[in-house]
Write a protein that holds these residues in place. Structure first.
Motif, PDB file in Angstrom:
ATOM      1  N   MET A  39     -12.199 -11.722  24.748  1.00  0.00           N
ATOM      2  CA  MET A  39     -13.365 -11.841  25.633  1.00  0.00           C
ATOM      3  C   MET A  39     -13.996 -13.224  25.566  1.00  0.00           C
ATOM      4  O   MET A  39     -14.708 -13.630  26.483  1.00  0.00           O
ATOM      5  N   ILE A  40     -13.728 -13.963  24.508  1.00  0.00           N
ATOM      6  CA  ILE A  40     -14.280 -15.309  24.351  1.00  0.00           C
ATOM      7  C   ILE A  40     -13.660 -16.279  25.357  1.00  0.00           C
ATOM      8  O   ILE A  40     -14.260 -17.269  25.741  1.00  0.00           O
ATOM      9  N   PHE A  41     -12.447 -15.974  25.821  1.00  0.00           N
ATOM     10  CA  PHE A  41     -11.689 -16.932  26.619  1.00  0.00           C
ATOM     11  C   PHE A  41     -11.652 -16.619  28.109  1.00  0.00           C
ATOM     12  O   PHE A  41     -10.891 -17.222  28.850  1.00  0.00           O
ATOM     13  N   GLY A  42     -12.490 -15.696  28.567  1.00  0.00           N
ATOM     14  CA  GLY A  42     -12.559 -15.411  29.997  1.00  0.00           C
ATOM     15  C   GLY A  42     -13.091 -14.021  30.267  1.00  0.00           C
ATOM     16  O   GLY A  42     -13.114 -13.159  29.388  1.00  0.00           O
ATOM     17  N   GLU A  43     -13.538 -13.802  31.488  1.00  0.00           N
ATOM     18  CA  GLU A  43     -14.097 -12.506  31.870  1.00  0.00           C
ATOM     19  C   GLU A  43     -13.059 -11.399  31.687  1.00  0.00           C
ATOM     20  O   GLU A  43     -11.881 -11.589  31.993  1.00  0.00           O
ATOM     21  N   SER A  79     -22.295  -5.122  34.072  1.00  0.00           N
ATOM     22  CA  SER A  79     -23.672  -4.710  34.362  1.00  0.00           C
ATOM     23  C   SER A  79     -24.334  -5.539  35.450  1.00  0.00           C
ATOM     24  O   SER A  79     -25.344  -5.141  36.019  1.00  0.00           O
ATOM     25  N   ALA A  80     -23.775  -6.714  35.739  1.00  0.00           N
ATOM     26  CA  ALA A  80     -24.288  -7.596  36.791  1.00  0.00           C
ATOM     27  C   ALA A  80     -23.191  -8.611  37.097  1.00  0.00           C
ATOM     28  O   ALA A  80     -22.145  -8.615  36.446  1.00  0.00           O
ATOM     29  N   THR A  81     -23.431  -9.464  38.073  1.00  0.00           N
ATOM     30  CA  THR A  81     -22.442 -10.479  38.391  1.00  0.00           C
ATOM     31  C   THR A  81     -22.182 -11.353  37.170  1.00  0.00           C
ATOM     32  O   THR A  81     -23.107 -11.950  36.607  1.00  0.00           O
ATOM     33  N   ASN A  82     -20.941 -11.396  36.716  1.00  0.00           N
ATOM     34  CA  ASN A  82     -20.519 -12.220  35.582  1.00  0.00           C
ATOM     35  C   ASN A  82     -21.163 -11.813  34.256  1.00  0.00           C
ATOM     36  O   ASN A  82     -21.204 -12.608  33.323  1.00  0.00           O
ATOM     37  N   VAL A  83     -21.673 -10.585  34.164  1.00  0.00           N
ATOM     38  CA  VAL A  83     -22.289 -10.097  32.922  1.00  0.00           C
ATOM     39  C   VAL A  83     -21.593  -8.798  32.510  1.00  0.00           C
ATOM     40  O   VAL A  83     -21.446  -7.880  33.317  1.00  0.00           O
ATOM     41  N   TYR A  84     -21.178  -8.722  31.241  1.00  0.00           N
ATOM     42  CA  TYR A  84     -20.459  -7.550  30.744  1.00  0.00           C
ATOM     43  C   TYR A  84     -21.102  -7.057  29.448  1.00  0.00           C
ATOM     44  O   TYR A  84     -21.538  -7.854  28.601  1.00  0.00           O
ATOM     45  N   GLU A  85     -21.132  -5.735  29.308  1.00  0.00           N
ATOM     46  CA  GLU A  85     -21.625  -5.116  28.089  1.00  0.00           C
ATOM     47  C   GLU A  85     -20.462  -4.443  27.370  1.00  0.00           C
ATOM     48  O   GLU A  85     -19.701  -3.682  27.967  1.00  0.00           O
ATOM     49  N   LYS A  86     -20.346  -4.727  26.077  1.00  0.00           N
ATOM     50  CA  LYS A  86     -19.347  -4.057  25.240  1.00  0.00           C
ATOM     51  C   LYS A  86     -20.100  -3.161  24.274  1.00  0.00           C
ATOM     52  O   LYS A  86     -20.964  -3.630  23.538  1.00  0.00           O
ATOM     53  N   GLN A  87     -19.777  -1.876  24.302  1.00  0.00           N
ATOM     54  CA  GLN A  87     -20.523  -0.903  23.487  1.00  0.00           C
ATOM     55  C   GLN A  87     -19.601  -0.241  22.479  1.00  0.00           C
ATOM     56  O   GLN A  87     -18.507   0.216  22.828  1.00  0.00           O
TER      57      GLN A  87
END
Length: 196
Positions: free
Chosen positions: A129-133, A154-162
């Motif tokens: 995940m550090i190297f791209g969406e 969760s939004a444009t270019n925003v991701y949640e990892k749970q």
């Protein structure tokens, strides 16, 4: 106790005999103060890609704590072959985990003891995940915990990892580049910001 889960997202080992690695550096902030550095590297040699993450943090939460987190993930033909996580607290061993591919299955070890065996293959893990969406992925393998964490946009270019405990790490991208992360570690939340 400081929770190492904070850095489940990062992982890898020294890159020996491979082509020069791409290195990405993040400043780690706690309440606006710099408390450490996170370095992520990716190296490709033929059909093998190695991800190496090294995080060093020193923060005072009731008492001063220093944590070092090293993760190595080795992929062959885009499938995880082996990973190793070593975490130290105040210079002493804290947690060590290993994931090994054995045929079509994986074995997960914690502190040298086999904890679980499960079916493969693994094609995506937190280190990546550090190297791209994480476009197209709904989960990422955690090299630290030996399980899969859900990924949600969760939004444009925003991701949640749970993780399985409901704790979230939030990743902010711009033009496929990870710009920052917010990570809940239980006792504290830290922010990691890409260095120029």
């Amino acid at each position: 106790m400081w929770s190492p889960m904070l850095f489940q997202c990062f992982m890898l080992l020294p890159l020996i005999g491979s082509k020069p690695a791409d290195a990405i550096r993040f400043n780690i902030l706690h309440h606006g103060y710099s408390v450490g550095e996170f370095i992520a590297q990716k190296s490709t040699d033929g059909n093998q890609t190695t991800f190496f993450n090294n995080m060093d943090i020193k923060v005072k939460i009731i008492v001063e704590m220093r944590m070092n987190f090293k993760v190595t993930s080795i992929y062959i033909n885009n499938e995880l072959e082996h990973s190793k996580v070593d975490i130290t607290m105040n210079g002493k061993p804290h947690i060590s985990t290993t994931t090994k591919r054995v045929g079509n299955k994986y074995q997960f070890y914690k502190d040298g003891k086999l904890k679980t065996t499960f079916d493969g293959p693994i094609r995506y893990s937190a280190a990546m995940m550090i190297f791209g969406e994480p476009s197209g992925f709904t989960s990422a393998y955690s090299e630290e915990y030996g399980g899969f964490h859900s990924i949600k946009k969760s939004a444009t270019n925003v991701y949640e990892k749970q993780n399985s405990r409901g704790r979230k790490s939030v990743y902010y991208y711009q033009n496929q580049v990870l710009k920052s992360m917010n990570v809940d570690v239980g006792l504290a939340t830290v922010e990691m910001v890409l260095k120029d």
